[in-house]
Design an enzyme around this catalytic site. Structure first.
Site, PDB file in Angstrom:
ATOM      1  N   GLN A  31     -36.312 -81.425  -8.259  1.00  0.00           N
ATOM      2  CA  GLN A  31     -35.325 -81.127  -9.227  1.00  0.00           C
ATOM      3  C   GLN A  31     -35.287 -80.129 -10.332  1.00  0.00           C
ATOM      4  O   GLN A  31     -36.348 -79.781 -10.925  1.00  0.00           O
ATOM      5  CB  GLN A  31     -35.119 -82.590  -9.051  1.00  0.00           C
ATOM      6  N   HIS A  62     -34.103-100.775 -18.416  1.00  0.00           N
ATOM      7  CA  HIS A  62     -36.006-101.135 -18.376  1.00  0.00           C
ATOM      8  C   HIS A  62     -36.468-102.306 -18.362  1.00  0.00           C
ATOM      9  O   HIS A  62     -36.864-102.746 -17.528  1.00  0.00           O
ATOM     10  CB  HIS A  62     -36.759 -99.993 -18.629  1.00  0.00           C
ATOM     11  N   ASP A  86     -40.324 -91.394 -15.853  1.00  0.00           N
ATOM     12  CA  ASP A  86     -40.035 -91.734 -17.337  1.00  0.00           C
ATOM     13  C   ASP A  86     -41.247 -92.561 -18.134  1.00  0.00           C
ATOM     14  O   ASP A  86     -41.199 -92.788 -19.189  1.00  0.00           O
ATOM     15  CB  ASP A  86     -38.726 -92.146 -17.954  1.00  0.00           C
ATOM     16  N   ASP A 137     -44.174 -89.697  -2.584  1.00  0.00           N
ATOM     17  CA  ASP A 137     -42.847 -90.402  -1.666  1.00  0.00           C
ATOM     18  C   ASP A 137     -43.365 -91.941  -2.068  1.00  0.00           C
ATOM     19  O   ASP A 137     -44.014 -91.969  -1.308  1.00  0.00           O
ATOM     20  CB  ASP A 137     -42.857 -89.441  -0.245  1.00  0.00           C
ATOM     21  N   GLY A 138     -43.060 -92.126  -2.575  1.00  0.00           N
ATOM     22  CA  GLY A 138     -42.510 -93.844  -2.504  1.00  0.00           C
ATOM     23  C   GLY A 138     -42.887 -95.189  -1.003  1.00  0.00           C
ATOM     24  O   GLY A 138     -43.112 -95.712  -1.061  1.00  0.00           O
ATOM     25  N   ASP A 154     -37.664 -97.550  -8.871  1.00  0.00           N
ATOM     26  CA  ASP A 154     -36.176 -97.412  -9.929  1.00  0.00           C
ATOM     27  C   ASP A 154     -36.480 -95.370  -9.654  1.00  0.00           C
ATOM     28  O   ASP A 154     -37.120 -94.756 -10.413  1.00  0.00           O
ATOM     29  CB  ASP A 154     -38.122 -97.422 -11.317  1.00  0.00           C
ATOM     30  N   SER A 155     -35.312 -95.355  -8.348  1.00  0.00           N
ATOM     31  CA  SER A 155     -35.546 -94.091  -8.189  1.00  0.00           C
ATOM     32  C   SER A 155     -34.266 -93.639  -8.937  1.00  0.00           C
ATOM     33  O   SER A 155     -33.369 -94.448  -9.857  1.00  0.00           O
ATOM     34  CB  SER A 155     -35.686 -94.021  -6.405  1.00  0.00           C
ATOM     35  N   THR A 156     -33.788 -92.249  -8.981  1.00  0.00           N
ATOM     36  CA  THR A 156     -32.616 -91.631  -8.651  1.00  0.00           C
ATOM     37  C   THR A 156     -32.310 -92.039  -8.220  1.00  0.00           C
ATOM     38  O   THR A 156     -31.795 -92.847  -7.161  1.00  0.00           O
ATOM     39  CB  THR A 156     -33.079 -90.481  -8.299  1.00  0.00           C
TER      40      THR A 156
HETATM   41  N1  SAM Z   1     -33.294 -94.900 -14.068  1.00  0.00           N
HETATM   42  C1  SAM Z   1     -33.192 -93.966 -13.849  1.00  0.00           C
HETATM   43  C2  SAM Z   1     -31.624 -93.792 -13.093  1.00  0.00           C
HETATM   44  O1  SAM Z   1     -31.307 -95.115 -12.413  1.00  0.00           O
HETATM   45  O2  SAM Z   1     -30.597 -92.819 -13.037  1.00  0.00           O
HETATM   46  C3  SAM Z   1     -34.431 -93.373 -12.685  1.00  0.00           C
HETATM   47  C4  SAM Z   1     -34.928 -92.573 -13.661  1.00  0.00           C
HETATM   48  S1  SAM Z   1     -36.161 -92.271 -12.577  1.00  0.00           S
HETATM   49  C5  SAM Z   1     -36.725 -90.879 -13.484  1.00  0.00           C
HETATM   50  C6  SAM Z   1     -36.073 -92.034 -11.353  1.00  0.00           C
HETATM   51  C7  SAM Z   1     -37.773 -90.904 -10.511  1.00  0.00           C
HETATM   52  O3  SAM Z   1     -37.840 -91.056  -9.579  1.00  0.00           O
HETATM   53  C8  SAM Z   1     -37.319 -89.603 -11.378  1.00  0.00           C
HETATM   54  O4  SAM Z   1     -38.658 -89.114 -11.254  1.00  0.00           O
HETATM   55  C9  SAM Z   1     -38.076 -88.996  -9.124  1.00  0.00           C
HETATM   56  O5  SAM Z   1     -38.892 -87.826  -8.549  1.00  0.00           O
HETATM   57  C10 SAM Z   1     -37.987 -90.388  -8.384  1.00  0.00           C
HETATM   58  N2  SAM Z   1     -38.403 -90.584  -7.366  1.00  0.00           N
HETATM   59  C11 SAM Z   1     -36.759 -90.318  -6.643  1.00  0.00           C
HETATM   60  N3  SAM Z   1     -37.362 -90.017  -5.117  1.00  0.00           N
HETATM   61  C12 SAM Z   1     -38.429 -90.932  -5.103  1.00  0.00           C
HETATM   62  C13 SAM Z   1     -39.288 -91.296  -4.129  1.00  0.00           C
HETATM   63  N4  SAM Z   1     -38.989 -90.870  -2.649  1.00  0.00           N
HETATM   64  N5  SAM Z   1     -40.263 -91.452  -4.042  1.00  0.00           N
HETATM   65  C14 SAM Z   1     -40.622 -91.512  -5.787  1.00  0.00           C
HETATM   66  N6  SAM Z   1     -40.869 -91.140  -6.408  1.00  0.00           N
HETATM   67  C15 SAM Z   1     -38.586 -90.824  -6.605  1.00  0.00           C
END
Ligand code: SAM
Length: 277
Positions: A31, A62, A86, A137-138, A154-156
């Site tokens: 990204q 959070h 974060d 990957d989670g 807590d993903s995107t």
């Molecule tokens: N609170 C935030 C929001 O909803 O806008 C989310 C913040 S956090 C920075 C989201 C993180 O999830 C990102 O750093 C991203 O790289 C991670 N992420 C997304 N998909 C993922 C996956 N499949 N496995 C692990 N991490 C993942």
């Protein structure tokens, strides 16, 4: 002064922020990452053009993502935070002294590095000895893990590589990875703007978990503001507080816990698609 226009994929409105300064701009395998400084919100973390958090209001998100399940569960010891690069969610989980092991599973190592550099108030817990960082990957991690008490996603947004965390396969693996009183919580977008996504996520969780519920929190910087969190669990009612709140928080408390759930009548109308807005 530069103006940043957010590109939120599902939103019918577009937010813009004045950037006093662009502190960081880069691109990873996964990204685009940007950190800007805004007079009202402080530093803002932006991934693929979408605001992830602002220093000023991150605690609403959070605390509410973390502390509802952590206070409903009788004794959460083994926790997994999926995403959340974060560090804000990790910081909140670590406030619970009973936590023995915290797996922090973030797919993009660069987000963790940027958080350490620009958001020390969020990433402060990452070196705690209870935390094990896994860069992967989670969904893959959850398939290979067991005996978890709590899973916090807590993903995107539900697009791109984050999609794996919002599938029936993921929820099934999550259930298998939990002990018999386990609970999962995940954010599920805004009730104002993404009602159908919220309902679909609740329906998907219900195919897997015996106990499913929904609560909300107002968040100024996520379009739609009326932000939802969905819970799936085996037997604990998340509307019940089973542990007294002894930690220091700014927003979450036991009254907020109880108030944040939709009334049962409104929830039923929502899930039955009787509400049209
Ligand atoms: N609170 C935030 C929001 O909803 O806008 C989310 C913040 S956090 C920075 C989201 C993180 O999830 C990102 O750093 C991203 O790289 C991670 N992420 C997304 N998909 C993922 C996956 N499949 N496995 C692990 N991490 C993942």
């Amino acid at each position: 002064m530069i103006k940043f226009f957010e590109k939120e994929p599902y939103s019918p409105v577009e937010y813009s922020y004045e950037a006093e300064r662009i502190l960081y701009k880069g691109k990873t395998k996964y990204q685009d990452i940007m950190v800007i400084e805004n007079n009202t919100f402080g530093k803002i973390l932006i991934l693929d053009g979408i605001v992830q958090l602002t220093e000023k209001d991150e605690f609403f998100y959070h605390e509410m993502l973390t502390h509802i399940v952590m206070h409903s569960h009788h004794a959460p010891k083994r926790v997994a935070v999926i995403g959340g690069g974060d560090g804000g969610t990790v910081r909140e989980v670590l406030k619970h002294q009973g936590v023995e092991k915290l797996y922090f599973v973030e797919i993009d190592e660069e987000v963790i590095k940027i958080a350490r550099e620009f958001f020390p108030s969020l990433s402060s817990g990452l070196d705690d000895p209870r935390v094990q960082i896994k860069v992967m990957d989670g969904a893959e991690f959850i398939k290979r893990t067991d005996d978890l008490d709590i899973i916090i996603v807590d993903s995107t947004d539900i697009i791109g590589f984050a999609r794996t965390l919002f599938t029936i396969d993921f929820f099934q693996s999550a259930k298998k990875s939990m002990n018999n009183r386990g609970m999962l919580v995940t954010h599920t977008e805004s009730l104002h703007f993404h009602k159908e996504i919220v309902i679909e996520m609740q329906e998907m969780l219900k195919k897997v978990f015996p106990v499913v519920d929904l609560y909300t929190t107002p968040i100024a910087t996520y379009p739609g503001n009326w932000w939802t969190f969905s819970i799936g669990g085996t037997d604990i009612d998340p509307r019940t507080i089973n542990r007294h709140c002894e930690i220091k928080t700014r927003y979450y408390d036991s009254e907020i816990h109880l108030q944040s759930f939709l009334t049962k009548g409104f929830y039923r109308k929502l899930i039955n698609r009787e509400l049209d807005w």
